[in-house]
Design an enzyme around this catalytic site. Structure first.
Site, PDB file in Angstrom:
ATOM      1  N   ARG A   1      37.642  -7.272  64.565  1.00 27.22           N
ATOM      2  CA  ARG A   1      38.793  -7.995  64.027  1.00 27.22           C
ATOM      3  C   ARG A   1      39.214  -9.058  65.036  1.00 27.22           C
ATOM      4  O   ARG A   1      39.267  -8.769  66.246  1.00 27.22           O
ATOM      5  CB  ARG A   1      39.971  -7.025  63.803  1.00 27.22           C
ATOM      6  CG  ARG A   1      39.777  -6.039  62.670  1.00 27.22           C
ATOM      7  CD  ARG A   1      40.821  -4.941  62.742  1.00 27.22           C
ATOM      8  NE  ARG A   1      40.671  -4.170  63.980  1.00 27.22           N
ATOM      9  CZ  ARG A   1      41.606  -3.322  64.436  1.00 27.22           C
ATOM     10  NH1 ARG A   1      42.748  -3.155  63.786  1.00 27.22           N
ATOM     11  NH2 ARG A   1      41.393  -2.647  65.559  1.00 27.22           N
TER      12      ARG A   1
ATOM     13  N   VAL B   1      31.831 -13.996  67.058  1.00 25.60           N
ATOM     14  CA  VAL B   1      30.934 -12.844  67.145  1.00 25.60           C
ATOM     15  C   VAL B   1      29.971 -12.994  68.313  1.00 25.60           C
ATOM     16  O   VAL B   1      29.804 -12.087  69.129  1.00 25.60           O
ATOM     17  CB  VAL B   1      30.148 -12.666  65.822  1.00 25.60           C
ATOM     18  CG1 VAL B   1      29.141 -11.525  65.951  1.00 25.60           C
ATOM     19  CG2 VAL B   1      31.111 -12.387  64.676  1.00 25.60           C
TER      20      VAL B   1
ATOM     21  N   CYS C   1      36.943 -14.169  57.310  1.00 26.88           N
ATOM     22  CA  CYS C   1      36.050 -13.118  56.808  1.00 26.88           C
ATOM     23  C   CYS C   1      36.358 -12.633  55.393  1.00 26.88           C
ATOM     24  O   CYS C   1      35.527 -12.772  54.496  1.00 26.88           O
ATOM     25  CB  CYS C   1      36.055 -11.950  57.781  1.00 26.88           C
ATOM     26  SG  CYS C   1      35.286 -12.384  59.347  1.00 26.88           S
TER      27      CYS C   1
HETATM   28  C1  UDX Z   1      38.327  -8.445  59.166  1.00 26.63           C
HETATM   29  C2  UDX Z   1      37.875  -6.993  59.205  1.00 26.63           C
HETATM   30  O1  UDX Z   1      38.998  -6.160  59.525  1.00 26.63           O
HETATM   31  C3  UDX Z   1      36.791  -6.801  60.277  1.00 26.63           C
HETATM   32  O2  UDX Z   1      36.316  -5.473  60.262  1.00 26.63           O
HETATM   33  C4  UDX Z   1      35.632  -7.768  59.981  1.00 26.63           C
HETATM   34  O3  UDX Z   1      34.616  -7.648  60.960  1.00 26.63           O
HETATM   35  C5  UDX Z   1      36.154  -9.191  59.940  1.00 26.63           C
HETATM   36  O4  UDX Z   1      37.198  -9.324  58.954  1.00 26.63           O
HETATM   37  P1  UDX Z   1      39.953 -10.044  60.512  1.00 26.63           P
HETATM   38  O5  UDX Z   1      39.712 -10.950  59.340  1.00 26.63           O
HETATM   39  O6  UDX Z   1      39.788 -10.575  61.896  1.00 26.63           O
HETATM   40  O7  UDX Z   1      38.931  -8.751  60.395  1.00 26.63           O
HETATM   41  O8  UDX Z   1      41.443  -9.507  60.407  1.00 26.63           O
HETATM   42  P2  UDX Z   1      42.162  -8.238  59.743  1.00 26.63           P
HETATM   43  O9  UDX Z   1      42.992  -7.622  60.794  1.00 26.63           O
HETATM   44  O10 UDX Z   1      41.203  -7.389  59.003  1.00 26.63           O
HETATM   45  O11 UDX Z   1      43.173  -8.940  58.677  1.00 26.63           O
HETATM   46  C6  UDX Z   1      42.586  -9.701  57.645  1.00 26.63           C
HETATM   47  C7  UDX Z   1      43.720 -10.299  56.819  1.00 26.63           C
HETATM   48  O12 UDX Z   1      44.367  -9.249  56.062  1.00 26.63           O
HETATM   49  C8  UDX Z   1      44.823 -10.985  57.628  1.00 26.63           C
HETATM   50  O13 UDX Z   1      45.178 -12.195  56.974  1.00 26.63           O
HETATM   51  C9  UDX Z   1      45.989  -9.999  57.553  1.00 26.63           C
HETATM   52  O14 UDX Z   1      47.242 -10.673  57.597  1.00 26.63           O
HETATM   53  C10 UDX Z   1      45.778  -9.366  56.194  1.00 26.63           C
HETATM   54  N1  UDX Z   1      46.339  -8.017  56.056  1.00 26.63           N
HETATM   55  C11 UDX Z   1      45.847  -7.020  56.851  1.00 26.63           C
HETATM   56  C12 UDX Z   1      47.326  -7.772  55.093  1.00 26.63           C
HETATM   57  O15 UDX Z   1      47.755  -8.690  54.384  1.00 26.63           O
HETATM   58  N2  UDX Z   1      47.798  -6.514  54.954  1.00 26.63           N
HETATM   59  C13 UDX Z   1      47.341  -5.484  55.727  1.00 26.63           C
HETATM   60  O16 UDX Z   1      47.838  -4.373  55.557  1.00 26.63           O
HETATM   61  C14 UDX Z   1      46.343  -5.738  56.707  1.00 26.63           C
END
Ligand code: UDX
Length: 444
Positions: free
Chosen positions: A167, A18, A272
């Protein structure tokens, strides 16, 4: 050291995901920024122009800002590192800003560990000059900021809660294409911070500090809920013989639901969602509230990453001595972050069962230092002679791979567990492999 007239108008504590993205993007927008961090190794890496983690676009934005002299790095203990820019510095806004972007990891009990935040606040309460505005980017539990704001106000220092929605893997793009900017605090301080984002085309939500803090947790908890909900539906697909990819696609076409975060699989990881859902559950219980739905989201997610291990045990029996490859060690594509990664947890579960584990990740493989675990340099090497392969992260190179050639390298039952439902099951079946997935019909 003499404070240069071009001293940074913005100081950021924390050179992590961040803090660095915030510093790079604020510099790109024309502000002068100094990023402070207690990790001198990280500072040396940054001074050499190297980002300490993989984040597309960030290297380029950092390099530009450093070359333009708008971005510098220092250790908080270095002389004058704390002194916010003098208000008269040319180009500096009337009000110096100090961002807090330090980590708030989970404690063993699941609460947010605020020790790094407290360290910075203690320092600022002694050193920041009156008129400074502290901007909280770190994710802190609702109710944290009001107490900090009261303490800082005694020194004429303002406080604004400004949660981030970046993200990993798309953080720079997310900075400039955010759906909203949330600013919690007193109007004058909020207005001052809003001026820093004048080049971002997004609505600014002005509210109180606690509401801004809860927006962050509620947003992440809702996204995690969508994921665990679709994974529950995937389990029903397993029972009924339906195909979750068809079901989720049609459900997501409802504009009230939307297609995003409806991809079933082995669950969410990263730094997160797991941390923030646990912290919100802890806070709820601490306040005497039983957030049933959130606890179910957490429990469903913990179960998902066990599915491949259970499936292999059902098909292969005792896993001791069995050779298994984990494809994808980062928690998602376009990052090298393995924090709470399903792929890493699955590897540990397999090792605990006595399996012989190899792994491959196009970006994160260099970060694997687990002696029991062979992190291979190529996909082919990881698959050589294994009885089963588990796709834990949907890297494009796995989707586009020639699976008939890869399956030929495998041995025995040649099981491919598609943990992200992204592979062509017909191609794998045609090549003599056994296709297993999450909520999709498996090879008979
Ligand atoms: C997340 C939030 O999206 C973001 O807004 C916040 O600031 C930080 O946390 P991030 O953790 O970087 O971001 O990744 P993200 O793309 O949200 O995916 C999170 C997790 O969910 C990943 O492990 C991904 O594989 C999983 N995921 C995502 C699923 O299993 N299914 C989905 O449909 C989408």
């Amino acid at each position: 050291m003499k404070e240069s007239l071009l001293s940074p108008a913005i100081t950021i504590y924390g050179a992590g995901y961040v803090g660095l993205v915030t510093g790079a993007c604020l510099s790109k927008s024309g502000h002068t920024v100094r990023v402070l961090d207690i990790d001198r190794g990280k500072l040396d890496s940054l001074a050499a122009g190297k980002t300490p983690f993989f984040e597309p676009e960030l290297d380029h934005v950092l390099a530009e800002a450093i070359a333009a002299g708008r971005l510098t790095f220092a250790h908080p203990d270095d002389a004058c590192a704390d002194a916010p820019a003098p208000a008269h510095a040319p180009g500096a806004p009337a009000t110096p800003f100090v961002y807090i972007a330090v980590g708030t990891p989970s404690t063993a009990a699941g609460s947010a560990d605020l020790r790094f935040v407290r360290d910075v606040i203690d320092r600022l309460a002694q050193t920041a000059s009156s008129g400074t505005v502290v901007v909280m980017k770190s994710t802190v539990p609702p109710g944290t900021g009001t107490a900090i704001a009261e303490r800082l106000a005694q020194r004429g220092i303002g406080y604004v809660s400004n949660p981030e929605f970046l993200r990993e893997g798309s953080a720079v793009a997310d900075w400039y294409h955010t759906d909203r900017i949330v600013l919690g605090g007193q109007a004058a301080h909020v207005d001052a911070v809003a001026t820093l984002y004048s080049d971002i085309d997004a609505p600014v939500v002005r509210c109180d500090i606690t509401s801004a803090e809860l927006v962050k947790y509620a947003s992440n908890a809702f996204l995690a809920t969508k994921i665990s909900f679709v994974n529950e539906i995937a389990s029903l697909c397993e029972i009924t013989g339906a195909d979750i990819t068809a079901v989720a696609a049609a459900v997501g076409m409802d504009h009230r639901i939307g297609p995003d975060f409806l991809r079933a699989g082995i669950g969410y990881g990263g730094s997160c969602f797991p941390k923030d859902t646990r912290a919100l559950d802890y806070l709820s219980r601490f306040k005497g509230y039983d957030f049933n739905l959130l606890r179910a989201v957490i429990e469903v997610n913990a179960r998902q990453r066990m599915l491949p291990v259970k499936a292999l045990r059902d098909r292969l029996g005792d896993l001791a001595g069995q050779r298994v490859a984990i494809l994808g060690l980062a928690f998602k594509p376009d990052t090298d972050d393995t924090r709470e990664s399903p792929g890493m947890d699955i590897a540990r579960m397999l090792l605990a069962e006595g399996a012989l584990v190899t792994g491959f990740d196009p970006i994160a493989h260099a970060h694997i230092d687990d002696e029991q675990f062979t992190a291979c340099d190529t996909l082919e090497a990881a698959l050589e002679g294994v009885a089963a392969a588990i796709v834990a992260t949907e890297w494009p190179c796995f989707v586009s791979a020639d699976w008939s050639a890869l399956i030929a390298r495998m041995s025995g039952p040649r099981i491919v567990f598609d943990g992200r439902n992204v592979l062509d099951q017909d191609a794998i079946h045609a090549a003599g492999g056994t296709y297993l997935a999450v909520g999709r019909p498996s090879t008979p």
